[in-house]
Design a protein around this motif. Structure first.
Motif, PDB file in Angstrom:
ATOM      1  N   THR B 183       0.721  -1.255   0.037  1.00 52.84           N
ATOM      2  CA  THR B 183       0.041  -0.060   0.085  1.00 52.84           C
ATOM      3  C   THR B 183       0.678   1.214  -0.134  1.00 52.84           C
ATOM      4  N   THR B 187       0.623   4.030  -2.856  1.00 49.85           N
ATOM      5  CA  THR B 187       0.460   5.394  -2.468  1.00 49.85           C
ATOM      6  C   THR B 187       1.468   6.490  -3.292  1.00 49.85           C
ATOM      7  N   SER B 221      -2.876   7.770  -1.302  1.00 53.84           N
ATOM      8  CA  SER B 221      -3.440   6.976  -0.246  1.00 53.84           C
ATOM      9  C   SER B 221      -4.720   6.382  -0.327  1.00 53.84           C
ATOM     10  N   ALA B 225      -5.735   1.751  -1.618  1.00 53.57           N
ATOM     11  CA  ALA B 225      -5.890   0.833  -0.610  1.00 53.57           C
ATOM     12  C   ALA B 225      -7.065  -0.178  -1.298  1.00 53.57           C
ATOM     13  N   ASN B 255      -4.629  -3.461   5.170  1.00 54.97           N
ATOM     14  CA  ASN B 255      -4.009  -2.356   4.609  1.00 54.97           C
ATOM     15  C   ASN B 255      -4.835  -0.990   5.219  1.00 54.97           C
ATOM     16  N   ASP B 256      -5.999  -1.435   6.016  1.00 56.60           N
ATOM     17  CA  ASP B 256      -6.749  -0.256   6.637  1.00 56.60           C
ATOM     18  C   ASP B 256      -5.920   0.483   7.521  1.00 56.60           C
ATOM     19  N   THR B 259      -3.626   2.932   5.476  1.00 55.28           N
ATOM     20  CA  THR B 259      -4.532   4.031   4.857  1.00 55.28           C
ATOM     21  C   THR B 259      -5.081   5.010   5.955  1.00 55.28           C
ATOM     22  N   TYR B 263      -3.739   8.702   5.447  1.00 54.64           N
ATOM     23  CA  TYR B 263      -5.030   9.590   5.326  1.00 54.64           C
ATOM     24  C   TYR B 263      -4.971  10.842   6.394  1.00 54.64           C
ATOM     25  N   ARG B 447     -10.894  -1.743  -6.022  1.00 56.75           N
ATOM     26  CA  ARG B 447     -11.127  -0.658  -5.217  1.00 56.75           C
ATOM     27  C   ARG B 447     -12.588  -0.447  -4.990  1.00 56.75           C
ATOM     28  N   ALA B 451     -12.877   3.928  -0.439  1.00 55.10           N
ATOM     29  CA  ALA B 451     -12.120   5.034  -0.962  1.00 55.10           C
ATOM     30  C   ALA B 451     -12.853   6.164  -1.000  1.00 55.10           C
TER      31      ALA B 451
END
Lengths: 223, 816
Positions: B183, B187, B221, B225, B255-256, B259, B263, B447, B451
């Motif tokens: 990720t 990004t 970013s 994800a 991957n949360d 992210t 973010y 995705r 997102a």
């Protein structure tokens, strides 16, 4: 001793390793590492006896200890058409047994995978088939389950029930049309393959063998 | 209270009154919907029906409410839409979603080509278009609060609770590398290159040229994800093998944390305007805190839930609630600190499950399963529909360069990332990832709505390009869901990627899984190299020794896994027996053709000499009449059990057949089976050696196959007397051995349905097993022959209850 395996200083040993590598599919580093372990287990002698293995402290809690050790001394696992058990095994035999736990390679063809699966399954089968008559009988299977659960104080009854249920399952999968008088002698290797199809042995029955070896251990130590 | 139903006050004027009342309504809604309604507080107070002078009047005031109004004739019928507006609209949405799901499966051909998610988005587009045509304002359906607080948690909890722990843990390293490094790579690659593109100065300046680096990275970013909802929706339909599924899905879950951190970091930086080295270091620390903190919060709540479930044996009805509430609390607590809520939910679900399952009743387990599946599938449906609606609604700013470059970069970054990382990872993996695997992993990087929601959250003041971002995000989402989602299935077929094993775990496999665990640990110990088997063994030991004792009530804490498995199997069979009508004579009663029974596998040793022959043996053969009598008694006994079990108790569930009656039932069955056996023995005691009474399951688990029954029937009729109940129940489910249970799968024992059984039977045949399921036509024949009405009915009943497992009924929903 660590130094004795150094390939440059001992060309003869090196040759032997290559021979082993051809037979078992291990890499030279892996063989080297395993040999070190072998030496350690055998107290620097040429052979390992049952006592050597039984003394491994980490094995003490393993419910399958006896069977695992037994497998090392079983001639059937040596890829030679012999049966019976050996008293002491040398490094070659040790390697042979270990080779059953090699992971599949990335570039294996389907046939090779299939062969590997068979080999692994055969190893398991041999562990169960203690009297080497080609079938796993109910009694043998019960013993397996009992051993498996020997760490929990579960009565023999439960183990027996489970083994029986499992056996019944094998029978019903492989021989669905049995009359009441028919007798299912036991699990043959074909049936064994059949019931464990879903487990994907070739990608499951693996152990990681160390193959990265520090160069200091290979050559530097004993010079 | 009568006044409550009368609502004659005009709608507008009471919003500011009676706030507790509104809160109460909100609370009720909360309980009913199980969700927090973000808009609820604003509009639901319409509910208040009368203008009370002061709140403090309380109960006394209510009686006199009516007098405060000017007297007018009592309205027989009135309309007050505002009064019910919000819940009504919510229900409408949910209904729409459910109907769409229903309709989707009514067209089998369509579901073969287009994944459900695509169709739902199309439906959303249509609905949004209709609303727009009607001139109404499109509601902000994919509002971030609604999404993150209501729609997302059920899906994640479902995923976490039923996470296949074994493959997940075995591949944890790979998953983490993909999730974290992958990720990050995505990004910065996407963000950086987008910035580079924006630097290229074409002749006419556009929005694109005003982009700065930080917004680009922020956008990167958001867009990089992989989305768990989209992945689940697509991957559940393609039935990919477990390894690939867990790799892609695990990545999308883990991957949360990355992210979330990126973010917040970029939003923060964008506000501050400068980035120092310290900020970067803090960012790394923040990542660790967010990830580990999330897992810890989840684990704590999970353990709490497990501990609570230890004491629920007297209030079984609310057991499932604990699971939901604790998990939701874990999610909210994690979100409160800006930790990774998704990881908290996953950790919570995965931690509590083994213990909770041991503690709670079987029915509660089923309830949990159904609720989770129901919620998550409705949420998922709603999310996709809302995505469509939001697309129609959203303020768009289409920038060709930006959108195309984004889509291309997403694809390129994903492919490079996966290939590069796999090259690295393969050095450490025992089972290497092949090129095919890499392709599917790269291609499966879909995705989705997360997102979009994150993009929606952006502050329009800080990010003037928000509209352009949103449009690009939607395009990428649509591209991945439509193009990749639709082509992945044919590609999987084309590449012949290994599929998931459909069959349930058999007891033999269970035994050998455990056998392998110990064997491999032993071999590792002999090798002297402590690999993951060794540590897993240590962990298991610790778990058994301490944790289980604290968290699991009673004897079950000492139960080893194999026994637990066996009990589940037994339980399932008992339930099947009850459900199949127990003692009722089945049409197939005579069709007890060949059966593999215990006698077939008993060693043919001569019975031990000390065996005392059972007294009945001394008797002359039973007359047919007497035999019938015994059978009748047995049958009616079973009937009675069943009838009694039907009684319903709202609060205690004590009369629950699957719980407390079960032991009784098992006992009865045991007796019955013993008797049966004796009868059989009496009829042919010359051929069958006396066998010790076996455990109920074994004897009961005769597996019948009715293919050749006609041939065998005559011959067998005199040996085997028609089996009235226990065995015949199996005949209904074809020749499938009933001992397929997989405790790890979402499917619980009792949800096995006939469709499934038949289908599985078919697969057995394909896979070369010897069991011949009755062919379609044949079964029909039989049903016709033997007053199959009842059977048919049962079939229908079973079908109407196909179990919540999502992939269960995808293929052939309308089998018979």
């Amino acid at each position: 001793m660590g130094a004795s395996q150094c390939s440059q200083t001992h060309p003869q040993k090196y040759k032997q390793y290559e021979d082993f590598a051809d037979r078992t599919g291990f890499s030279l580093e892996q063989i080297n590492n395993l040999h070190k372990r072998f030496r350690q287990l055998s107290d620097n002698t040429e052979t390992i006896s049952r006592e050597n293995l039984e003394n491994i402290p980490a094995l003490a809690n393993n419910p399958l200890r006896k069977q695992i050790i037994g497998a090392f001394f079983d001639k059937r696992n040596q890829h030679e058409e012999e049966v019976g058990s050996i008293q002491e095994i040398g490094f070659q035999q040790f390697l042979m047994v270990m080779s059953h736990f090699r992971p599949p390679g990335l570039k294996m063809t389907e046939e090779e995978k299939e062969a590997m699966r068979k080999e692994k399954l055969r190893f398991l089968f041999n562990m169960h088939d203690t009297d080497n008559d080609g079938t796993i009988t109910v009694d043998e299977y019960r013993k397996v389950v009992e051993e498996l659960m020997s760490n929990n104080d579960i009565g023999q009854e439960a183990a027996k029930a489970i083994a029986d249920a499992a056996m019944l399952e094998v029978a019903s999968i492989n021989m669905p049309h049995m009359g009441p008088d028919d007798f299912y002698e036991g699990i043959t290797f074909e049936h064994f393959e059949q019931i464990l199809k879903g487990l994907e042995m070739e990608s499951r029955m693996n152990v990681r063998f160390l193959d990265v070896d520090t160069s200091t251990m290979r050559c530097g130590k004993g010079k | 209270m009568p006044s409550k139903t009368v609502s004659r006050s005009p709608a507008g004027g009471f919003i500011h009154t009676l706030h507790e009342r509104g809160l109460l309504v909100l609370l009720v809604l909360l309980v009913l919907q199980g969700t927090v309604l973000p808009l609820g507080a604003a509009s639901s107070p319409d509910h208040t029906t009368h203008q009370k002078p002061l709140d403090s009047h309380g109960e006394a005031g209510r009686g006199h409410d009516n007098i405060t109004y000017i007297k007018k004739s009592f309205p027989v019928l009135g309309i007050d839409y505002h009064h019910i507006r919000l819940p009504f609209e919510i229900s409408l949405w949910v209904l729409l979603a459910s109907l769409m799901k229903l309709g989707f499966h009514l067209i089998p051909r369509l579901s073969g080509i287009v994944p459900e998610s695509c169709l739902l988005i199309v439906v959303g587009l249509l609905v949004g278009g209709l609303i727009k045509l009607a001139g109404e304002q499109v509601p902000p359906v994919l509002d971030s609060n609604l999404f993150f607080l209501c729609l997302l948690p059920p899906i994640i909890l479902d995923a976490g609770y039923f996470l296949p722990i074994r493959p997940f843990m075995e591949n944890l390293g790979t998953i983490l590398v993909f999730a974290v490094v992958g990720t990050l790579w995505n990004t910065f690659f996407i963000g950086g290159l987008l910035y580079a593109v924006s630097l290229i100065q074409p002749g006419n300046p556009s929005d694109l040229n005003r982009l700065e680096l930080l917004p680009c990275l922020l956008f990167g970013s958001i867009i990089s994800a992989v989305d768990p909802v989209a992945v689940l929706a697509v991957f559940e339909e393609i039935h990919i093998n477990e390894l690939l599924h867990i790799l892609v899905f695990g990545e999308s879950l883990l991957n949360d944390a990355v992210t979330v951190v990126l973010y917040h970091l970029f939003v923060e930086f964008a506000a501050a305007g400068t980035v120092t080295f310290l900020d970067v270091v803090l960012g790394v620390i923040c990542f660790l805190v967010v990830a580990i903190g999330g897992v810890l919060v989840g684990a704590i709540y999970g353990i709490l839930a497990a501990f609570t479930s230890r004491f629920t044996s007297h209030t079984r009805v609310i057991e499932p609630l604990f699971v939901f509430v604790y998990s939701y609390m874990a999610y909210l607590s994690a979100e409160m600190f800006h930790l990774s809520g998704i990881m908290a939910l996953i950790a919570c679900g995965a931690t509590m499950r083994p213990y909770v399952e041991a503690n709670i009743s079987h029915k509660s387990h089923t309830t949990i399963k159904y609720f989770l599946k129901m919620w998550s599938s409705v949420s998922e449906t709603l999310i996709f529909i809302f995505l469509g609606v939001a697309t129609v609604d959203g303020p768009h700013s289409w920038n060709w360069t930006f959108v195309t470059v984004t889509v291309l970069l997403c694809l390129v970054a994903r492919v490079i990332g996966v290939v590069g990382l796999t090259f690295m990872i393969n050095n450490f993996r025992i089972v290497k990832l092949t090129t095919k695997d890499q392709f599917i992993i790269a291609y499966g990087g879909l995705r989705g709505a997360i997102a979009f929601s994150l993009g929606f959250l952006l502050d329009p003041v800080l990010f003037p390009n928000r509209k352009m971002f949103l449009t690009a995000i939607i395009t990428v989402v649509f591209f991945t869901v439509f193009v990749q989602g639709m082509t992945i299935k044919p590609l999987v077929e084309l590449l012949a990627v290994k599929k998931k094993q459909e069959a349930k775990r058999s007891i033999n496999e269970e035994i050998h899984t455990q056998f392998l665990d110990h064997l491999l640990t032993g071999i590792e110990d002999i090798c002297g190299h402590y690999g993951h088997h060794h540590w897993k063994d240590k962990l298991n030991r610790f778990n058994k020794k301490y944790v289980k004792k604290c968290l699991i009530a009673g004897e079950r804490s000492k139960e080893p896994q194999l026994i637990a498995f066996y009990h589940k199997m037994e339980m399932k069979q008992a339930i099947e027996l009850v459900e199949s009508g127990g003692g009722v004579k089945m049409p197939h009663a005579h069709a007890m053709p060949s059966a593999v029974s215990m006698q077939n596998i008993q060693p043919k040793k001569p019975p031990p000499p000390v065996v005392v022959p059972p007294p009945e043996r001394a008797l002359p053969q039973l007359s047919k009449g007497r035999e019938e009598e015994i059978r009748k008694i047995l049958r009616s006994n079973l009937m009675r059990t069943r009838l009694r079990l039907r009684s319903y108790n709202r609060h205690t569930l004590i009369a629950d057949p699957y719980e407390d009656g079960l032991g009784d039932l098992l006992l009865k069955k045991q007796k019955m089976i013993d008797l049966e056996k004796k009868i059989t023995e009496m009829n042919n005691y010359l051929t069958v050696p006396a066998s010790s009474p076996d455990s109920p399951t074994i004897t009961r688990a005769r597996l019948s196959s009715d293919t050749d029954f006609k041939a065998d029937q005559t011959q067998k009729e005199d040996i085997f007397c028609p089996d009235p109940q226990a065995y015949s129940s199996k005949a209904m489910s074809g020749s499938v051995p009933t001992i397929y249970v997989d405790p790890a799968s979402p499917q619980s024992p009792d949800s096995v349905n006939v469709t499934d059984e038949f289908r599985r039977a078919g697969q057995h045949e394909e896979r070369g097993l010897m069991m011949k399921p009755p062919s379609e036509g044949r079964r029909d024949d039989k049903e016709g022959e033997k007053e199959g009405g009842r059977d048919q009915q049962k079939l229908v009943r079973c079908l109407s209850d196909p179990g919540p497992s999502a992939d269960e009924d995808e293929d052939e929903p309308f089998l018979p």
